[in-house]
Design a protein around this motif. Structure first.
Motif, short mmCIF file in Angstrom:
data_model
loop_
_atom_site.label_atom_id
_atom_site.label_comp_id
_atom_site.label_asym_id
_atom_site.label_seq_id
_atom_site.Cartn_x
_atom_site.Cartn_y
_atom_site.Cartn_z
N TYR A 1 8.60 21.05 -6.38
CA TYR A 1 8.36 22.44 -6.78
C TYR A 1 8.64 22.68 -8.26
CZ TYR A 1 7.70 23.93 -1.95
OH TYR A 1 7.20 24.09 -0.68
N LEU A 2 9.26 21.72 -8.93
CA LEU A 2 9.65 21.89 -10.33
C LEU A 2 8.49 22.32 -11.25
CD1 LEU A 2 11.72 21.66 -12.63
CD2 LEU A 2 11.27 19.19 -12.68
N PRO A 3 7.27 21.77 -11.10
CA PRO A 3 6.20 22.20 -12.02
C PRO A 3 5.85 23.69 -11.94
CG PRO A 3 5.60 20.14 -10.96
CD PRO A 3 6.84 20.64 -10.26
N PHE A 4 6.08 24.34 -10.81
CA PHE A 4 5.67 25.74 -10.67
C PHE A 4 6.43 26.69 -11.59
CE2 PHE A 4 4.12 23.76 -6.77
CZ PHE A 4 2.80 24.20 -6.77
N PRO A 5 7.78 26.66 -11.61
CA PRO A 5 8.45 27.53 -12.58
C PRO A 5 8.17 27.14 -14.03
CG PRO A 5 10.06 26.15 -11.42
CD PRO A 5 8.74 26.00 -10.72
N LEU A 6 8.00 25.85 -14.28
CA LEU A 6 7.65 25.41 -15.63
C LEU A 6 6.31 26.00 -16.06
CD1 LEU A 6 8.63 21.63 -15.93
CD2 LEU A 6 9.46 23.51 -17.36
N ALA A 7 5.33 25.95 -15.15
CA ALA A 7 4.00 26.51 -15.45
C ALA A 7 4.09 28.01 -15.70
CB ALA A 7 3.03 26.21 -14.31
N ASP B 1 0.83 -1.20 0.00
CA ASP B 1 0.00 0.00 0.00
C ASP B 1 0.87 1.26 0.00
OD1 ASP B 1 -2.75 1.10 0.21
OD2 ASP B 1 -1.97 1.95 2.07
N TRP B 2 1.88 1.31 0.85
CA TRP B 2 2.77 2.46 0.91
C TRP B 2 3.50 2.65 -0.42
CZ3 TRP B 2 8.14 2.97 0.48
CH2 TRP B 2 8.65 4.24 0.82
N SER B 3 3.97 1.56 -1.00
CA SER B 3 4.68 1.63 -2.28
C SER B 3 3.78 2.18 -3.38
CB SER B 3 5.21 0.25 -2.67
OG SER B 3 6.26 -0.15 -1.82
N LEU B 4 2.54 1.71 -3.43
CA LEU B 4 1.61 2.18 -4.45
C LEU B 4 1.31 3.67 -4.30
CD1 LEU B 4 -0.88 -0.83 -4.71
CD2 LEU B 4 0.82 -0.10 -6.42
N VAL B 5 1.15 4.12 -3.07
CA VAL B 5 0.88 5.54 -2.82
C VAL B 5 2.08 6.38 -3.26
CG1 VAL B 5 0.56 7.28 -1.01
CG2 VAL B 5 -0.80 5.18 -0.98
N GLU B 6 3.29 5.94 -2.93
CA GLU B 6 4.49 6.68 -3.34
C GLU B 6 4.66 6.71 -4.86
OE1 GLU B 6 6.86 8.53 -1.55
OE2 GLU B 6 5.24 8.38 -0.10
N LEU B 7 4.42 5.58 -5.50
CA LEU B 7 4.51 5.52 -6.96
C LEU B 7 3.44 6.40 -7.60
CD1 LEU B 7 5.25 1.72 -7.49
CD2 LEU B 7 6.80 3.63 -7.98
N ASN B 8 2.27 6.45 -7.01
CA ASN B 8 1.18 7.28 -7.53
C ASN B 8 1.54 8.76 -7.46
OD1 ASN B 8 -1.53 7.64 -8.56
ND2 ASN B 8 -2.08 8.36 -6.52
N LYS B 9 2.19 9.18 -6.36
CA LYS B 9 2.63 10.57 -6.24
C LYS B 9 3.67 10.91 -7.31
CE LYS B 9 2.11 10.84 -1.19
NZ LYS B 9 2.86 10.93 0.08
N ALA B 10 4.65 10.03 -7.47
CA ALA B 10 5.70 10.26 -8.47
C ALA B 10 5.10 10.28 -9.88
CB ALA B 10 6.78 9.19 -8.36
N LEU B 11 4.14 9.38 -10.12
CA LEU B 11 3.47 9.32 -11.42
C LEU B 11 2.76 10.64 -11.74
CD1 LEU B 11 2.44 7.37 -13.80
CD2 LEU B 11 0.38 7.15 -12.41
N ALA B 12 2.04 11.16 -10.75
CA ALA B 12 1.29 12.41 -10.96
C ALA B 12 2.23 13.58 -11.24
CB ALA B 12 0.43 12.70 -9.74
N LEU B 13 3.31 13.67 -10.47
CA LEU B 13 4.25 14.78 -10.66
C LEU B 13 4.98 14.66 -12.00
CD1 LEU B 13 5.56 14.96 -7.02
CD2 LEU B 13 4.48 16.85 -8.26
N ALA B 14 5.35 13.45 -12.37
CA ALA B 14 6.00 13.24 -13.67
C ALA B 14 5.04 13.60 -14.80
CB ALA B 14 6.48 11.79 -13.78
#
Length: 198
Positions: free
Chosen positions: A179-185, A50-63
């Protein structure tokens, strides 16, 4: 002439995704530094599936958000032609739909009642995210203009991310690499604004 590898949308997407695994998932908030074992823990499920899936989901969304924003950059900046931009947006769109489906299952059990029981800002965050996904999808299928897709995708994507991650004091509670998406946006919207005022 063959395009260089760094302009390949699949290479970009893979590199961005790997970077989030290394620098976002690998960052330990308590220690305030990178801890490579965090990434190992995810893939070996040392802290539970469960923890692994949640962490992968966060990374997936940010990527996905980052890939989308790179795809929205002007062609002379990102060095992508329109076809490669569209492919990168397509990759991002699919990643975001996977993130959405998993999140709705994990946090709300696909229950509108559970979602409506959330705090006001969280409900709006889900709304921003869903609307952003729809805008990205209809834009990809050319039902709205490319410019409208860029504006809607960027604003709604950032609004969803910010409103989902702020605390009760409206302070963003994320690891530094997120924070990377903010300057990109800001760059994306800056170029859009310049196009209309120039």
């Amino acid at each position: 002439m063959k395009s260089p590898i760094y302009t390949n949308p699949y290479f970009i997407s893979g590199t961005v995704s790997l970077s989030y695994l290394l620098f976002y998932t690998g960052y330990d908030k308590i220690r305030g530094t990178l801890v490579p074992n965090n990434v190992v823990d995810v893939f070996l499920c040392r802290r539970g599936v469960d923890w692994s899936l949640v962490e992968l989901n966060k990374a997936l969304a940010l990527a996905a958000l980052t890939n989308m924003l790179i795809g929205f950059l002007p062609t002379h900046i990102a060095q992508l032609d329109r076809k490669d931009q569209t492919t990168l947006v397509w990759i991002s769109m699919n990643m975001l739909w996977i993130h959405t489906v998993y999140s709705m299952y994990k946090f709300y059990s696909f229950s509108p009642r559970k979602l409506m029981a959330e705090k006001f800002l969280k409900r709006f965050s889900v709304f921003f995210g869903a609307l952003g996904n729809v805008a990205l999808t209809v834009g990809f299928f050319e039902k709205i203009s490319w410019e409208a897709t860029i504006i809607a995708g960027t604003i709604l994507g950032i609004a969803h991310f910010w409103s989902m991650e702020v605390d009760y004091k409206y302070v963003l509670q994320v690891r530094p690499y997120a924070y990377l998406p903010f300057p990109l946006a800001a760059i994306v919207l800056g170029f859009v604004a310049y196009k209309y005022v120039a």
